[in-house]
Write an enzyme that holds these catalytic residues in place. Structure first.
Site, PDB file in Angstrom:
ATOM      1  N   GLN A 147       3.277   9.879   0.752  1.00  0.00           N
ATOM      2  CA  GLN A 147       4.534   9.244   0.713  1.00  0.00           C
ATOM      3  C   GLN A 147       5.868   9.226  -0.491  1.00  0.00           C
ATOM      4  O   GLN A 147       6.597   8.941  -0.167  1.00  0.00           O
ATOM      5  CB  GLN A 147       4.224   7.689   1.285  1.00  0.00           C
ATOM      6  CG  GLN A 147       3.627   7.370   2.392  1.00  0.00           C
ATOM      7  CD  GLN A 147       3.257   6.144   2.699  1.00  0.00           C
ATOM      8  OE1 GLN A 147       2.450   5.520   2.234  1.00  0.00           O
ATOM      9  NE2 GLN A 147       4.364   5.383   3.368  1.00  0.00           N
ATOM     10  N   HIS A 205      -2.146   8.195   6.579  1.00  0.00           N
ATOM     11  CA  HIS A 205      -1.279   9.169   5.858  1.00  0.00           C
ATOM     12  C   HIS A 205      -2.165  10.450   5.228  1.00  0.00           C
ATOM     13  O   HIS A 205      -1.485  11.646   5.425  1.00  0.00           O
ATOM     14  CB  HIS A 205      -0.739   8.377   4.873  1.00  0.00           C
ATOM     15  CG  HIS A 205       0.481   7.534   5.384  1.00  0.00           C
ATOM     16  ND1 HIS A 205       1.648   8.161   5.611  1.00  0.00           N
ATOM     17  CD2 HIS A 205       0.975   6.213   5.473  1.00  0.00           C
ATOM     18  CE1 HIS A 205       2.584   7.213   6.132  1.00  0.00           C
ATOM     19  NE2 HIS A 205       2.190   6.227   6.022  1.00  0.00           N
ATOM     20  N   GLY A 215       0.954  -1.120  -0.007  1.00  0.00           N
ATOM     21  CA  GLY A 215      -0.062  -0.107  -0.077  1.00  0.00           C
ATOM     22  C   GLY A 215       0.956   1.382  -0.037  1.00  0.00           C
ATOM     23  O   GLY A 215       1.929   1.266   0.313  1.00  0.00           O
ATOM     24  N   CYS A 275       5.941   0.668   8.081  1.00  0.00           N
ATOM     25  CA  CYS A 275       5.766   1.670   7.005  1.00  0.00           C
ATOM     26  C   CYS A 275       6.754   2.028   6.083  1.00  0.00           C
ATOM     27  O   CYS A 275       8.003   2.082   6.716  1.00  0.00           O
ATOM     28  CB  CYS A 275       5.254   3.086   7.664  1.00  0.00           C
ATOM     29  SG  CYS A 275       4.686   4.385   6.673  1.00  0.00           S
ATOM     30  N   LEU A 276       6.702   2.138   4.961  1.00  0.00           N
ATOM     31  CA  LEU A 276       7.707   2.569   4.077  1.00  0.00           C
ATOM     32  C   LEU A 276       8.391   3.794   4.217  1.00  0.00           C
ATOM     33  O   LEU A 276       9.662   3.900   3.997  1.00  0.00           O
ATOM     34  CB  LEU A 276       7.060   2.559   2.547  1.00  0.00           C
ATOM     35  CG  LEU A 276       6.759   1.245   2.121  1.00  0.00           C
ATOM     36  CD1 LEU A 276       6.062   1.441   0.752  1.00  0.00           C
ATOM     37  CD2 LEU A 276       7.757   0.035   2.141  1.00  0.00           C
ATOM     38  N   HIS A 329      -4.354   2.085   7.205  1.00  0.00           N
ATOM     39  CA  HIS A 329      -2.963   3.004   7.347  1.00  0.00           C
ATOM     40  C   HIS A 329      -2.574   3.764   6.475  1.00  0.00           C
ATOM     41  O   HIS A 329      -1.962   4.866   6.703  1.00  0.00           O
ATOM     42  CB  HIS A 329      -2.002   1.718   7.235  1.00  0.00           C
ATOM     43  CG  HIS A 329      -0.484   2.100   7.285  1.00  0.00           C
ATOM     44  ND1 HIS A 329       0.499   1.907   8.549  1.00  0.00           N
ATOM     45  CD2 HIS A 329       0.141   2.680   6.355  1.00  0.00           C
ATOM     46  CE1 HIS A 329       1.438   2.381   8.276  1.00  0.00           C
ATOM     47  NE2 HIS A 329       1.521   2.804   7.219  1.00  0.00           N
ATOM     48  N   GLU A 330      -2.976   3.606   5.206  1.00  0.00           N
ATOM     49  CA  GLU A 330      -2.880   4.894   4.283  1.00  0.00           C
ATOM     50  C   GLU A 330      -3.846   5.963   4.285  1.00  0.00           C
ATOM     51  O   GLU A 330      -3.406   6.748   4.070  1.00  0.00           O
ATOM     52  CB  GLU A 330      -3.104   4.006   2.655  1.00  0.00           C
ATOM     53  CG  GLU A 330      -2.380   2.937   2.400  1.00  0.00           C
ATOM     54  CD  GLU A 330      -0.791   3.223   2.601  1.00  0.00           C
ATOM     55  OE1 GLU A 330      -0.067   2.206   2.905  1.00  0.00           O
ATOM     56  OE2 GLU A 330      -0.309   4.168   2.451  1.00  0.00           O
TER      57      GLU A 330
END
Length: 285
Positions: free
Chosen positions: A129, A230, A124, A172-173, A226-227
């Protein structure tokens, strides 16, 4: 925490989901943006029919479209290849604008986001991001190019979320090699809970601007939440208790130092002075 999740999933082909339909395909997942405890899931991604995947509780009022400004053509400009923005870059905290232009540039941006997501072993990814502050996310719960369903959500809103909560561990990336429990606290239940709603109902637009409603459960619902955080400028460590945060405090400080060395600027935020952020709009607080 282990950095792999043993979800037995299978799929024979890739589907780019404009209006997500049918059942979530399955395959072995590893090294991705959301990390979970070992379990077997049979998730559903259903279009406009809440009876197929019941969502048990009416959400508290979600955010209004008036809460976000409309993006301009300049806001959506980018130069490939996209790169992952890491904490504590202030881009991750900026307000993300609604998208009102559905053109070839948006489709190219979506393609580039999927490309960087796969290259960084994600399942995702949200637009902030990759340095673009607009209301856009992409994900593929399988996490492998050519397999599963590629889901694109533009200007998503939470309509409902389930009473049932599920435990999990997240990474998380934008926080490389950091994994920890996301925590939730309520006035009624003073103890901490490592959980998010099991299922959510979402109103969104596709890359052509068409409006639709989908129900997500299990892993796709977790990725979405999660996204979605963001898109609200909320990072996953904002949801952690101080006790859990202490376990990754040193790593966060290293990322802050890395940012300072790279930019020559002081870190825009410090974990040592951090105050707990409010939960994402539309979810339990």
């Amino acid at each position: 925490m282990a950095c792999a999740s043993w979800l037995h999933l299978h799929s024979s082909s890739l589907t780019r989901v404009i209006l997500p339909i049918l059942h979530h395909p399955t395959a072995l997942l590893h090294r991705f943006n959301i990390f979970t405890s070992p379990a077997r899931f049979t998730s559903s991604v259903n279009q406009t029919n809440p009876l197929l995947t019941p969502v048990h509780a009416q959400a508290k009022r979600g955010f209004s479209s008036k809460d976000h400004k409309i993006s301009s053509a300049e806001d959506l400009q980018f130069e490939p290849p996209l790169k992952i923005v890491e904490y504590p870059d202030p881009i991750l905290r900026k307000r993300n604008k609604r998208i009102d232009t559905f053109d070839e540039n948006l489709k190219k941006l979506v393609d580039e986001m999927f490309d960087v997501m796969y290259k960084t072993d994600g399942i995702g990814l949200s637009a902030p991001q990759v340095g673009i502050n607009v209301q856009l996310m992409v994900f593929n719960p399988v996490g492998e190019r050519g397999e599963g369903q590629e889901i694109v959500l533009v200007n998503p809103r939470v309509a409902k979320y389930s009473k049932k909560m599920v435990l999990f561990n997240e990474g998380c990336l934008s926080f490389p090699r950091i994994y920890a429990d996301v925590q939730r606290q309520t006035a009624e239940v003073p103890q901490t809970l490592s959980e998010r709603p099991e299922s959510v109902k979402i109103d969104a637009q596709d890359i052509s601007g068409a409006r639709f409603t989908i129900d997500l459960s299990e892993l796709p619902a977790r990725v979405f939440q999660h996204e979605f955080d963001h898109l609200q400028g909320i990072l996953f460590f904002d949801r952690m208790t101080d006790e859990v945060l202490d376990g990754i405090r040193k790593q966060l400080e290293e990322l802050e130092k890395k940012y300072e060395n790279k930019t020559g600027l002081p870190s825009p935020e410090k974990v040592e002075t951090r105050k707990r952020k409010k939960a994402g709009v539309g979810f339990g607080k």
